[in-house]
Enzyme design. Structure first.
Site, PDB file in Angstrom:
ATOM      1  N   CYS A  91       0.809  -1.222   0.000  1.00  0.00           N
ATOM      2  CA  CYS A  91       0.000   0.000   0.000  1.00  0.00           C
ATOM      3  C   CYS A  91       0.842   1.272   0.000  1.00  0.00           C
ATOM      4  O   CYS A  91       0.351   2.335  -0.367  1.00  0.00           O
ATOM      5  CB  CYS A  91      -0.920   0.017   1.215  1.00  0.00           C
ATOM      6  SG  CYS A  91      -1.820  -1.518   1.471  1.00  0.00           S
ATOM      7  N   HIS A 360      -8.626   2.362  -3.458  1.00  0.00           N
ATOM      8  CA  HIS A 360      -7.263   2.026  -3.031  1.00  0.00           C
ATOM      9  C   HIS A 360      -6.582   1.156  -4.090  1.00  0.00           C
ATOM     10  O   HIS A 360      -6.424  -0.051  -3.904  1.00  0.00           O
ATOM     11  CB  HIS A 360      -7.332   1.311  -1.686  1.00  0.00           C
ATOM     12  CG  HIS A 360      -6.005   1.034  -1.056  1.00  0.00           C
ATOM     13  ND1 HIS A 360      -4.813   1.585  -1.487  1.00  0.00           N
ATOM     14  CD2 HIS A 360      -5.678   0.224   0.008  1.00  0.00           C
ATOM     15  CE1 HIS A 360      -3.831   1.148  -0.736  1.00  0.00           C
ATOM     16  NE2 HIS A 360      -4.324   0.319   0.173  1.00  0.00           N
ATOM     17  N   CYS A 390      -1.041   2.692   6.257  1.00  0.00           N
ATOM     18  CA  CYS A 390      -0.641   1.384   6.739  1.00  0.00           C
ATOM     19  C   CYS A 390      -0.331   0.506   5.535  1.00  0.00           C
ATOM     20  O   CYS A 390      -0.782   0.777   4.415  1.00  0.00           O
ATOM     21  CB  CYS A 390      -1.730   0.755   7.606  1.00  0.00           C
ATOM     22  SG  CYS A 390      -3.301   0.474   6.763  1.00  0.00           S
TER      23      CYS A 390
END
Length: 404
Positions: A91, A360, A390
């Site tokens: 991520c 995302h 995160c």
């Protein structure tokens, strides 16, 4: 040691973010990457020969584009003298591409670097590792890269059998975060993203994508994921993903980030080189930090990462004008805020939405966030922003940027 040079960010751009299997599904990650790189060249007027390299971040690659940054650069018209490579920090990949570019510039290893992030989760591969050794008795097992990556990201010593959702539910239990609080945050995220589109706030940062089709091409020029029609009642009616095994489970598709498709990019250079190339810097990298923690509690890893980045800059949360904390899960955001002592309705927090509403697209998210905060700061008359997220597997990345 020679003093580090200043690294500035120029022309951060992104494509719209597509839904999983949505309007951008026919477009592979490389095409999304090429689209945003071509727009970067066109909007800045920079000679591509001036670019030393392209750092390409991607979470779900295939061998259609090995060394992703290099292949995307060549397809976008950069000369063969422009190098490129690929990185994956899950991520945090997009922000890591920016940080790596900045380190090259700061140390003098490069003068001009393009940070690129792209992901087509709609086209994440199904794969096998056994096929070359002959057909097993039970046939070949094809692994879904999306699900498999979430199960193996902690390695053999730190298994995450329930994936990221199981980790989010662990934080729900540990912090005592209610379903109502999660859904309320998700609703605010959608409302802010929809309001940003309606006001035209996203227009300057967004590059349209042309999608071919049997009935002719269509142009996608707006994020698909934000929902103008969602309500607390609608969110409250969704089933918890792990509800069958845990009657107290609270994480749903509505209060978690999506699986998405997008690309984003920016130019990283020095102020002096930017001026010589006719570029206008919009951000300066002030500091950054990474942190690791237990993979089962990865959602709160932004706490130490952000704390370190702020400490290195001699700043605190009170000094910030914008806080871009990626919404992997509403419960994870709320847990971080609890540790920081910040209110969930703080207007500085994701003023234009985040992962729950915008989406995302793993490899592109960090650069999408950068493009958004680069436009938020002047619009809100702010000077300092924190970007943090995160990272599945027990990591986090954070960076402090100053408006130029």
């Amino acid at each position: 040691m020679t003093e580090l040079r200043t690294a500035v960010i120029c022309a951060p751009l992104r494509t719209p973010v597509g839904r999983f299997g949505g309007a951008l599904a026919p477009v592979h990650a490389r095409t999304l990457a090429v689209t945003v790189l071509e727009a970067l060249l066109e909007r800045t007027g920079i000679d591509p020969a001036a670019v030393d390299g392209v750092i390409g971040s991607q979470g779900y690659p295939t061998m259609e584009s090995p060394a992703f940054g290099r292949v995307a650069a060549l397809d976008a018209g950069f000369p063969v003298t422009t190098g490129g490579y690929q990185l994956d920090r899950r991520c945090g990949s997009g922000l890591q591409a920016v940080v790596n570019a900045a380190m090259e510039v700061q140390t003098g290893a490069s003068d001009v670097v393009v940070a690129l992030g792209a992901e087509s989760m709609s086209n994440a591969p199904l794969y096998t590792e056994e096929g070359r050794r002959g057909l097993p008795a039970g046939g070949l097992m094809l692994h879904d890269a999306l699900g498999r990556g979430r199960e193996t990201v902690g390695g053999s010593r730190f298994p995450t059998p329930e994936g990221n959702v199981g980790s989010a539910e662990l934080l729900r239990r540990e912090y005592g975060i209610s379903r109502a609080a999660q859904d309320a945050l998700a609703l605010r995220s959608h409302q802010r993203a929809v309001a940003a589109w309606e006001s035209g706030a996203f227009d300057a940062e967004t590059v349209p994508v042309t999608v071919p089709g049997r009935r002719g091409a269509t142009v996608v020029d707006r994020d698909e994921h934000p929902r103008a029609d969602t309500t607390l009642e609608a969110l409250g009616g969704l089933r918890a993903i792990l509800g069958r095994n845990d009657p107290d489970a609270t994480v749903t598709a509505g209060n978690a980030s999506g699986q998405n498709d997008a690309a984003a990019a920016c130019i990283v250079t020095t102020p002096e080189r930017a001026e010589s190339l006719g570029l206008t810097p919009v951000l300066r990298l002030v500091s950054w930090a990474a942190a690791g923690n237990d993979p089962l509690r990865f959602g709160v890893a932004p706490v130490p990462a952000a704390n370190r980045a702020l400490e290195r800059a001699g700043l605190g949360f009170a000094d910030l004008d914008v806080i871009e904390l990626n919404e992997a899960f509403a419960v994870q955001v709320l847990a971080c805020l609890a540790d920081w002592g910040l209110d969930a309705e703080d207007p500085r927090l994701n003023p234009r939405g985040s992962g729950i509403s915008i989406g995302h697209p793993i490899g592109a998210t960090g650069l999408r966030m950068l493009a958004t905060l680069a436009h938020e700061l002047p619009d809100l008359d702010g000077d300092l922003a924190l970007e943090t997220m995160c990272i599945g597997g027990g990591q986090a990345l954070a960076a402090v940027f100053a408006r130029v």
